[in-house]
Write a protein that holds these residues in place. Structure first.
Motif, PDB file in Angstrom:
ATOM      1  N   HIS A 647     -60.420  81.488 -34.203  1.00  0.00           N
ATOM      2  CA  HIS A 647     -59.039  81.956 -34.203  1.00  0.00           C
ATOM      3  C   HIS A 647     -58.748  82.636 -35.538  1.00  0.00           C
ATOM      4  CE1 HIS A 647     -58.562  79.342 -30.718  1.00  0.00           C
ATOM      5  NE2 HIS A 647     -59.193  78.442 -31.433  1.00  0.00           N
ATOM      6  N   THR A 648     -58.178  83.825 -35.457  1.00  0.00           N
ATOM      7  CA  THR A 648     -57.861  84.587 -36.658  1.00  0.00           C
ATOM      8  C   THR A 648     -56.437  84.303 -37.102  1.00  0.00           C
ATOM      9  OG1 THR A 648     -59.381  86.357 -36.024  1.00  0.00           O
ATOM     10  CG2 THR A 648     -57.698  86.895 -37.646  1.00  0.00           C
ATOM     11  N   ILE A 649     -56.262  84.004 -38.399  1.00  0.00           N
ATOM     12  CA  ILE A 649     -54.945  83.789 -38.984  1.00  0.00           C
ATOM     13  C   ILE A 649     -54.540  85.087 -39.670  1.00  0.00           C
ATOM     14  CG2 ILE A 649     -53.562  82.334 -40.507  1.00  0.00           C
ATOM     15  CD1 ILE A 649     -54.957  80.808 -38.241  1.00  0.00           C
ATOM     16  N   SER A 650     -53.402  85.644 -39.273  1.00  0.00           N
ATOM     17  CA  SER A 650     -52.965  86.941 -39.798  1.00  0.00           C
ATOM     18  C   SER A 650     -51.707  86.796 -40.632  1.00  0.00           C
ATOM     19  CB  SER A 650     -52.711  87.926 -38.647  1.00  0.00           C
ATOM     20  OG  SER A 650     -53.885  88.101 -37.874  1.00  0.00           O
ATOM     21  N   ALA A 651     -51.474  87.778 -41.499  1.00  0.00           N
ATOM     22  CA  ALA A 651     -50.308  87.757 -42.383  1.00  0.00           C
ATOM     23  C   ALA A 651     -49.026  87.962 -41.569  1.00  0.00           C
ATOM     24  CB  ALA A 651     -50.436  88.847 -43.438  1.00  0.00           C
ATOM     25  N   PRO A 652     -48.026  87.089 -41.755  1.00  0.00           N
ATOM     26  CA  PRO A 652     -46.765  87.253 -41.016  1.00  0.00           C
ATOM     27  C   PRO A 652     -45.890  88.364 -41.569  1.00  0.00           C
ATOM     28  CG  PRO A 652     -46.622  85.377 -42.503  1.00  0.00           C
ATOM     29  CD  PRO A 652     -48.040  85.876 -42.592  1.00  0.00           C
ATOM     30  N   ALA A 653     -46.185  88.803 -42.815  1.00  0.00           N
ATOM     31  CA  ALA A 653     -45.380  89.852 -43.445  1.00  0.00           C
ATOM     32  C   ALA A 653     -46.179  90.442 -44.601  1.00  0.00           C
ATOM     33  CB  ALA A 653     -44.053  89.278 -43.932  1.00  0.00           C
ATOM     34  N   ASP A 654     -45.702  91.549 -45.138  1.00  0.00           N
ATOM     35  CA  ASP A 654     -46.317  92.126 -46.338  1.00  0.00           C
ATOM     36  C   ASP A 654     -46.168  91.157 -47.505  1.00  0.00           C
ATOM     37  OD1 ASP A 654     -46.690  94.316 -44.751  1.00  0.00           O
ATOM     38  OD2 ASP A 654     -45.158  95.559 -45.719  1.00  0.00           O
ATOM     39  N   GLY A 655     -47.174  91.127 -48.376  1.00  0.00           N
ATOM     40  CA  GLY A 655     -47.053  90.231 -49.519  1.00  0.00           C
ATOM     41  C   GLY A 655     -48.300  90.230 -50.376  1.00  0.00           C
ATOM     42  N   GLU A 656     -48.368  89.226 -51.256  1.00  0.00           N
ATOM     43  CA  GLU A 656     -49.493  89.067 -52.166  1.00  0.00           C
ATOM     44  C   GLU A 656     -50.019  87.641 -52.055  1.00  0.00           C
ATOM     45  OE1 GLU A 656     -50.317  88.850 -56.975  1.00  0.00           O
ATOM     46  OE2 GLU A 656     -48.737  90.191 -56.219  1.00  0.00           O
ATOM     47  N   VAL A 657     -51.346  87.503 -51.965  1.00  0.00           N
ATOM     48  CA  VAL A 657     -51.957  86.184 -51.871  1.00  0.00           C
ATOM     49  C   VAL A 657     -51.835  85.489 -53.234  1.00  0.00           C
ATOM     50  CG1 VAL A 657     -54.074  84.896 -51.417  1.00  0.00           C
ATOM     51  CG2 VAL A 657     -53.569  86.979 -50.115  1.00  0.00           C
ATOM     52  N   VAL A 658     -51.225  84.310 -53.247  1.00  0.00           N
ATOM     53  CA  VAL A 658     -51.056  83.549 -54.481  1.00  0.00           C
ATOM     54  C   VAL A 658     -52.244  82.619 -54.704  1.00  0.00           C
ATOM     55  CG1 VAL A 658     -49.614  81.888 -55.722  1.00  0.00           C
ATOM     56  CG2 VAL A 658     -48.551  83.669 -54.305  1.00  0.00           C
ATOM     57  N   GLU A 659     -52.640  81.888 -53.635  1.00  0.00           N
ATOM     58  CA  GLU A 659     -53.692  80.888 -53.820  1.00  0.00           C
ATOM     59  C   GLU A 659     -54.335  80.546 -52.480  1.00  0.00           C
ATOM     60  OE1 GLU A 659     -54.195  76.392 -55.806  1.00  0.00           O
ATOM     61  OE2 GLU A 659     -52.197  77.241 -55.395  1.00  0.00           O
ATOM     62  N   LEU A 660     -55.663  80.367 -52.472  1.00  0.00           N
ATOM     63  CA  LEU A 660     -56.371  79.828 -51.328  1.00  0.00           C
ATOM     64  C   LEU A 660     -56.499  78.321 -51.541  1.00  0.00           C
ATOM     65  CD1 LEU A 660     -59.273  82.440 -50.914  1.00  0.00           C
ATOM     66  CD2 LEU A 660     -56.943  82.530 -50.002  1.00  0.00           C
ATOM     67  N   LEU A 661     -56.078  77.541 -50.564  1.00  0.00           N
ATOM     68  CA  LEU A 661     -56.001  76.095 -50.748  1.00  0.00           C
ATOM     69  C   LEU A 661     -57.177  75.337 -50.145  1.00  0.00           C
ATOM     70  CD1 LEU A 661     -52.181  75.735 -50.038  1.00  0.00           C
ATOM     71  CD2 LEU A 661     -53.328  75.945 -52.245  1.00  0.00           C
ATOM     72  N   PHE A 662     -58.045  76.049 -49.438  1.00  0.00           N
ATOM     73  CA  PHE A 662     -59.247  75.439 -48.870  1.00  0.00           C
ATOM     74  C   PHE A 662     -60.413  76.388 -49.091  1.00  0.00           C
ATOM     75  CE2 PHE A 662     -55.947  73.149 -46.595  1.00  0.00           C
ATOM     76  CZ  PHE A 662     -56.451  71.854 -46.561  1.00  0.00           C
ATOM     77  N   ALA A 663     -61.615  75.906 -48.790  1.00  0.00           N
ATOM     78  CA  ALA A 663     -62.825  76.713 -48.885  1.00  0.00           C
ATOM     79  C   ALA A 663     -63.484  76.785 -47.512  1.00  0.00           C
ATOM     80  CB  ALA A 663     -63.796  76.102 -49.900  1.00  0.00           C
ATOM     81  N   PRO A 664     -64.282  77.816 -47.245  1.00  0.00           N
ATOM     82  CA  PRO A 664     -65.010  77.881 -45.968  1.00  0.00           C
ATOM     83  C   PRO A 664     -65.826  76.611 -45.743  1.00  0.00           C
ATOM     84  CG  PRO A 664     -65.148  79.984 -47.089  1.00  0.00           C
ATOM     85  CD  PRO A 664     -64.493  79.040 -48.058  1.00  0.00           C
ATOM     86  N   GLY A 665     -65.747  76.092 -44.524  1.00  0.00           N
ATOM     87  CA  GLY A 665     -66.444  74.855 -44.180  1.00  0.00           C
ATOM     88  C   GLY A 665     -65.567  73.634 -44.228  1.00  0.00           C
ATOM     89  N   ASP A 666     -64.383  73.728 -44.875  1.00  0.00           N
ATOM     90  CA  ASP A 666     -63.482  72.575 -44.976  1.00  0.00           C
ATOM     91  C   ASP A 666     -62.837  72.277 -43.625  1.00  0.00           C
ATOM     92  OD1 ASP A 666     -64.036  72.349 -47.635  1.00  0.00           O
ATOM     93  OD2 ASP A 666     -62.122  73.168 -48.342  1.00  0.00           O
ATOM     94  N   GLN A 667     -62.677  70.991 -43.326  1.00  0.00           N
ATOM     95  CA  GLN A 667     -61.926  70.560 -42.158  1.00  0.00           C
ATOM     96  C   GLN A 667     -60.447  70.503 -42.514  1.00  0.00           C
ATOM     97  OE1 GLN A 667     -62.945  69.895 -39.005  1.00  0.00           O
ATOM     98  NE2 GLN A 667     -65.077  70.388 -39.464  1.00  0.00           N
TER      99      GLN A 667
END
Length: 680
Positions: A647-667
């Protein structure tokens, strides 16, 4: 007959096999994962063995553990159910090598039918009609393009080892072929580890009709007629019925004999399904012009097998056990007859309004029609592997139950299915029950104008529908609250009542509501004569244009625990369950959800910027952005894997990414914040 069998599966099929085996006097052994320790199928079996972690690869796909469990418990045979190991030739062979009976076809038959290209070469030799196409081993892109040009556009490119709609591309013109081939091969290698493809003619107005076949170890074969499985979303079945509407006796015999020829070609034993694509060149009302072509053979029992049981008066699981034990088929072809019409609806935990995205959660309320039976033939039958209080987890598929109805004819079966769906009560997660009722009401389905594009063709009347209506939903929410307050009397004198009664004058209350994403305000006015009025307005106080300026509300209790709700001229008998702030409302007309906002609970919420949360429990596959990236509305940000799908998570609006809170592979859990966005 066997004394004891092990069931190498879970969910409703494991429950169904356990139920049939018990009736036959055969003991059963369940296997279970960490997530299934208290599941229904474990409770139904005589014994159970733990085989690993919650993910299928850690438990139900660990076939050596399953074989060891069968041997340790003294089982003589293993029933694979469907999915997982049911079409794994290595597992079937390992069972035989271990001295266990695999309740299914021999490994050689599974292998022969496992690859689309190889199976089609076998079918061509057996005289089974094939879709015009190229199924050769030479995968040179130039050759594949020449073959597509020869067949004529539109064509389908399909992964040879594919299934479930993956590795499939429709090409409508020659100039698009190269890009589609490259995309298809890339998906095929990622999904199946094999990028071989075949190219076939794209069939006009295609119907998906399959034939149930059975073979025994004595060389006997029968076909138990056909099922129409044309109603699909994302190449997965939604509704199945038997017999197929519009099927002529001549075509039924031709397809049945072709299916038996397919089974004979691989020395098939047990239950199998030969799937055909059926072309309707003359249109929906000219069945005599239909042409059928072999697609594939599913070397197992199918999810939709109960409709075949309903019209033939058979128990196909019992047939599986008897054939696997060396007995002859219980009936010959001449003894099999069609009686009536049956339809199966797959009830799934999913959101049809969000591209059928699977959902997870707890079945806080799970009620089936009072007249339905379980795993037995009847006018309404429910096959389910869950109970009230069970969870639909991210580790397995999202099916909650199968609802099967039988009628003397299709019209009666349709009416019974709609009535049974109207009496399903599921609270705690989103389901497709109301969507199924909407399919039944479409002209295409009710008039049997069937093909695999029915859902997109009828999209205007299937999606965005409001079955119960906003005014009655608001009335139900307020009626449910006041009804329960009225019942909760503190004393017999009028001054201790909790229904808004006043000695002089009236009294009013405000309710903040959310309905289908729209905030509403409802004023409930208690009149001195004991009547109530509702005024519905927008948040700014203006009257809502779609409803009565005001309407009297009357709520009465019925003997069966339901509410009789009258608002203005509308009157409905309702049942309602409150789940947090969300009220789930059910009526014969339809169902709806409305949120009764708890203002105190939400006080203090606010802030700037945006956040994205996981729509369900699952695993983070990848991020397409990093902190500091500028993103546009709709841009893909992350990919999650849950319920065997990405499932792809898409941006709900224009903006700037502040922080990624998980890493690939995380549950992650449902509602976990994956990343934060700053509004543009």
């Amino acid at each position: 007959m066997f004394k004891k069998i092990l069931i190498a599966n879970r969910g409703e099929i494991a429950c169904r096999v356990a139920s049939t085996a018990r009736r036959m006097g055969v003991q059963t052994v369940a296997v279970y994962s960490d997530a299934d320790a208290r599941s229904k199928h474990v409770q139904l079996c005589n014994e159970a063995v733990h085989v690993g972690g919650s993910a299928p690869k850690d438990s139900y796909l660990q076939w050596q553990r399953i074989i060891d469990a069968a041997k340790s418990k003294g089982a003589q045979a293993i029933h694979p159910g469907y999915g997982f190991l049911s079409e794994n030739e290595e597992f079937a062979q390992a069972c035989a090598d271990a001295g266990l009976v695999f309740i299914g076809p021999p490994a050689s038959a599974i292998l022969a039918m496992g690859l689309k290209a190889e199976s089609k070469r076998l079918m061509e030799q057996a005289g089974v009609p094939l879709v015009p196409g190229y199924h050769g081993a030479d995968q040179d892109p130039d050759l594949l393009k020449k073959e597509a040009d020869r067949i004529g556009y539109p064509v389908l490119i399909k992964a040879s080892a594919g299934g479930g709609g993956k590795g499939m591309r429709l090409v409508e013109k020659a100039e698009d072929f190269a890009a589609a081939l490259e995309s298809c091969k890339r998906e095929a290698i990622n999904s199946f580890g094999d990028d071989a493809v075949l190219v076939e003619k794209y069939v006009l107005r295609p119907r998906h009709i399959e034939i149930q076949v059975f073979g025994d170890t004595h060389g006997n074969y029968v076909y138990l007629f056909e099922r129409d499985c044309s109603v699909q979303r994302r190449h997965q079945k939604v509704l199945e019925e038997a017999p197929a509407p519009g099927m002529t006796p001549e075509l039924r015999k031709q397809m049945g004999e072709a299916a038996v020829a397919a089974a004979r070609a691989v020395n098939y034993v047990g239950a199998g399904t030969v799937e055909f694509i059926v072309e309707q060149p003359g249109g929906y009302d000219k069945p005599e012009e239909m042409k059928f072509y072999f697609m594939e053979m599913n070397t197992r029992l199918q999810v939709e097998h109960p409709v075949t049981e309903a019209i033939t008066g058979t128990d196909l699981v019992e047939w599986q056990l008897r054939v696997a034990a060396g007995e002859k088929l219980p009936k010959t072809q001449d003894e099999l007859q069609i009686n009536g019409h049956a339809i199966e609806a797959r009830i799934n935990a999913e959101n049809p309004e969000n591209n059928f995205l699977p959902v997870t959660g707890t079945l806080k309320t799970y009620r089936t029609p009072e007249w339905s039976v379980t795993f037995e033939r009847g006018d309404a039958r429910v096959d389910s592997g869950v109970r009230e209080g069970d969870a639909i987890s991210p580790f397995y598929d999202s099916m909650i139950a199968k609802l099967i109805v039988w009628g003397a004819d299709r019209e009666q079966a349709l009416a019974r299915l709609d009535g049974a769906l109207a009496h399903m009560r599921i609270v705690g997660l989103t389901t497709n029950v109301q969507f199924l009722r909407q399919i039944l009401a479409t002209e295409s389905f009710s008039q049997a104008k069937l093909d695999t594009a029915l859902i997109p063709r009828e999209a205007d009347v299937l999606f965005g529908q409001d079955s119960l209506g906003m005014p009655m939903s608001v009335a139900a929410a307020i009626g449910h609250r006041t009804f329960n307050e009225i019942k909760d009397l503190q004393g017999k004198d009028p001054f201790s009542r909790r229904d808004g009664w006043r000695a002089y004058g009236g009294f009013s209350r405000q309710f903040q509501l959310m309905y289908r994403g729209e905030p509403l305000q409802a004023d409930l006015r208690y009149e001195h004569d004991g009547t109530y009025y509702i005024v519905i307005s927008k948040p700014d106080g203006t009257l809502h244009p779609e409803v009565l300026t005001e309407g009297p509300l009357i709520v009465e209790e019925r003997d069966d625990g339901r509410m009789d709700v009258r608002y203005g001229d509308d009157r409905q008998v309702l049942q309602a369950w409150l789940d947090g702030e969300e009220l789930n409302v059910f009526s014969q007309r339809g169902s709806s959800q409305i949120t009764v906002v708890d203002s105190l609970f939400h006080s203090g919420e606010g802030g700037e910027g945006g956040r994205l949360t996981a729509p369900m429990p699952g695993k983070v596959v990848s991020f397409a952005v990093k902190a500091g990236d500028k993103v546009a509305k709709g841009q893909p940000l992350a990919v999650m894997e849950a319920m065997k799908m990405e499932h792809t998570i898409s941006a709900p609006a224009d903006g700037e990414v502040v922080e990624l809170l998980f890493a690939p592979g995380d549950q992650v859990q449902d509602g976990d914040e994956l990343l934060t966005l700053k509004s543009a």
